[in-house]
Design a protein around this motif. Structure first.
Motif, PDB file in Angstrom:
ATOM      1  N   SER A  25      34.109  14.954  23.032  1.00 27.08           N
ATOM      2  CA  SER A  25      33.236  16.072  22.658  1.00 27.08           C
ATOM      3  C   SER A  25      32.340  16.404  23.839  1.00 27.08           C
ATOM      4  O   SER A  25      32.142  15.585  24.737  1.00 27.08           O
ATOM      5  CB  SER A  25      32.399  15.720  21.423  1.00 27.08           C
ATOM      6  N   PHE A  29      38.024  20.384  26.279  1.00 31.39           N
ATOM      7  CA  PHE A  29      38.973  19.293  26.268  1.00 31.39           C
ATOM      8  C   PHE A  29      40.278  19.658  26.949  1.00 31.39           C
ATOM      9  O   PHE A  29      40.870  18.849  27.653  1.00 31.39           O
ATOM     10  CB  PHE A  29      39.205  18.881  24.810  1.00 31.39           C
ATOM     11  N   THR A  30      40.729  20.861  26.770  1.00 29.22           N
ATOM     12  CA  THR A  30      42.061  21.224  27.255  1.00 29.22           C
ATOM     13  C   THR A  30      42.128  21.300  28.775  1.00 29.22           C
ATOM     14  O   THR A  30      43.204  21.278  29.347  1.00 29.22           O
ATOM     15  CB  THR A  30      42.488  22.570  26.675  1.00 29.22           C
ATOM     16  N   ASN A  73      45.155  18.817  21.097  1.00 26.86           N
ATOM     17  CA  ASN A  73      44.058  19.695  21.498  1.00 26.86           C
ATOM     18  C   ASN A  73      43.260  20.199  20.303  1.00 26.86           C
ATOM     19  O   ASN A  73      42.062  20.480  20.419  1.00 26.86           O
ATOM     20  CB  ASN A  73      44.594  20.871  22.305  1.00 26.86           C
ATOM     21  N   ASN A  76      40.777  17.431  19.715  1.00 28.27           N
ATOM     22  CA  ASN A  76      40.105  16.877  20.901  1.00 28.27           C
ATOM     23  C   ASN A  76      40.344  15.384  21.031  1.00 28.27           C
ATOM     24  O   ASN A  76      39.429  14.606  21.334  1.00 28.27           O
ATOM     25  CB  ASN A  76      38.590  17.140  20.833  1.00 28.27           C
TER      26      ASN A  76
END
Length: 115
Positions: A25, A29-30, A73, A76
């Motif tokens: 977090s 993330f990607t 994804n 996350n």
């Protein structure tokens, strides 16, 4: 605030399997590669596997063919699927990422392989 939280460790017999999770977090993330490291008692931390933002993976020779990193994804989360575990795989497993020139680590999850 960037956070990485690992889970999924445990105790297994040689030849067993575990799947570790690392939920992230605080960053996109990607875009970021996520790395798995482990540290055995009395040894230095060693790199285990990585997954890039687009999903390309690589792994240390010591675990290649047995460990596979993957990612979800939507949640996350990065996974480390570990099979044919051996006593030498025992240690605390951490996930790691670099964000804005700062290294972030999770708290780690213990993996114990013993008969």
């Amino acid at each position: 605030q960037v956070q990485l939280v690992e889970s999924g460790g445990g105790s297994v017999q040689p030849g067993g399997s575990l799947r570790l999770s690392c939920t992230a977090s605080g960053f996109i993330f990607t875009d970021k590669p996520i790395h798995w490291y482990r540290q055995a008692p009395g040894k230095q931390r060693e790199w285990v596997a990585s997954i890039q933002g687009r999903g390309v993976t690589n792994a240390a020779d010591s675990v290649k063919g047995r460990f596979t990193a993957s990612k979800d994804n939507n949640n996350n989360t990065v996974y480390l699927q570990m099979s044919n575990l051996q006593p030498g795989d025992t240690g605390v497993y951490h996930c790691n990422t670099l964000f804005q020139w700062v290294q972030y680590w999770g708290q780690g999850t213990q993996v114990t392989v013993s008969s």
